[in-house]
Design an enzyme around this catalytic site. Sequence first.
Site, PDB file in Angstrom:
ATOM      1  CE  LYS A   1      -1.217  -1.445   0.651  1.00 51.33           C
ATOM      2  NZ  LYS A   1      -0.992  -0.171  -0.085  1.00 51.33           N
ATOM      3  CE  LYS A  32       3.715   0.717   5.878  1.00 51.51           C
ATOM      4  NZ  LYS A  32       3.097   0.891   7.189  1.00 51.51           N
ATOM      5  CG  ASP A  33       1.364   6.347   0.946  1.00 52.72           C
ATOM      6  OD1 ASP A  33       2.222   5.913   1.740  1.00 52.72           O
ATOM      7  OD2 ASP A  33       0.958   7.514   0.944  1.00 52.72           O
ATOM      8  NE  ARG A  34      -5.969   5.246  -4.467  1.00 54.72           N
ATOM      9  CZ  ARG A  34      -5.825   5.560  -5.766  1.00 54.72           C
ATOM     10  NH1 ARG A  34      -5.753   4.587  -6.678  1.00 54.72           N
ATOM     11  NH2 ARG A  34      -5.772   6.808  -6.154  1.00 54.72           N
TER      12      ARG A  34
END
Length: 346
Positions: A53, A82-84
């Site tokens: 993503k 998880k990070d954006r």
Amino acid sequence: MLNLHAWQRCLDAEFGAPEPGHYRAQPEDFVVDEQLDFTPENHGEHLWLRLEKRHQTTLDVVKSLSCLCGVAPREVGYSGMKDRVAVTRQWLSVHLPGREAPSDLSVSLAALGITVLAQARHPRKLKRGVHRSNHFTLRLSGEALQGNHFYDRWEALCRQGVPNYFGPQRFGPGGRNLQRAEALFAKGWRKRDDRQGMMLSTARSFLFNELLSERLADGTWCQPLAGDTLMLDGTHSVFTVDAVDNNLLDRAAALDIHPTGALWGVGELADYHVADYEKRLLACHPMLCEGLLKSGVKRSHRALRARLISPSIETLPNAVVLSFALPRGSFATAVVNELIAHPDVA
């Protein structure tokens, strides 16, 4: 109101403060690959999907999967958040007993910017915190790379490890999660007001960072002290020591064991030298400490130091690319904070 502090770095005493730099200007500058210790068994009620993503949080993907598969969000499992602003790859699971996923699931996810890299069935839901590590590929640029000590700083981190701070994302923009936690403790923590335990986690993370910063200032963050609970590298196995001998000091220097700090909660305070740090923490932040005790959350431990696993560096025109893995729960921003000055990692 509590404010986030400028916590100590481990390299400033030797090299001075890092110079300004840039990272994560675009998702491709910050790549995270979650690593499990096992693979799905190719049978069972849960469909496991390895997804990639961009510009989305893990919870955004959970919502998309629950909607597309017609299940409640609680039926979607994941190991880590998880990070954006990143390219991230991780497994998620969807509980689909007796039925298949929609035939167009991959196409529908792709339309949302989510790529299916692999899929398989498994008997059990993917649970939180079961991954072994996260592998990071980070692109850094800016003035810091032309400084005298950038590569010296990197080599020192590879040699001695990195302070295992919780990253700023844990506390929300401007530290607002910490302010919310304080407000919640002021009126009395209740499960219905914090169903995911985020405020408890925020408070414990802040107290841990405070303790770690003090031990960094004292030069004891990677040196065992009497009363320390020590963690074996690569595991979560711990043992407490009443005294420190040369064998323990040698093992710590070799990154085989790491001192830990308390994740505050119900349980006995440390003894001997370590007790002084915890008593000062209690004196400085009584509302957070007492609020956590009243919530009933159990005391546990987190390593004060994280070892960089298989680190490497590549020099490009006007940039460098760092590659390394960290144990689960450790933040790449702790590494970046030692190398460049940037407002998002301070």
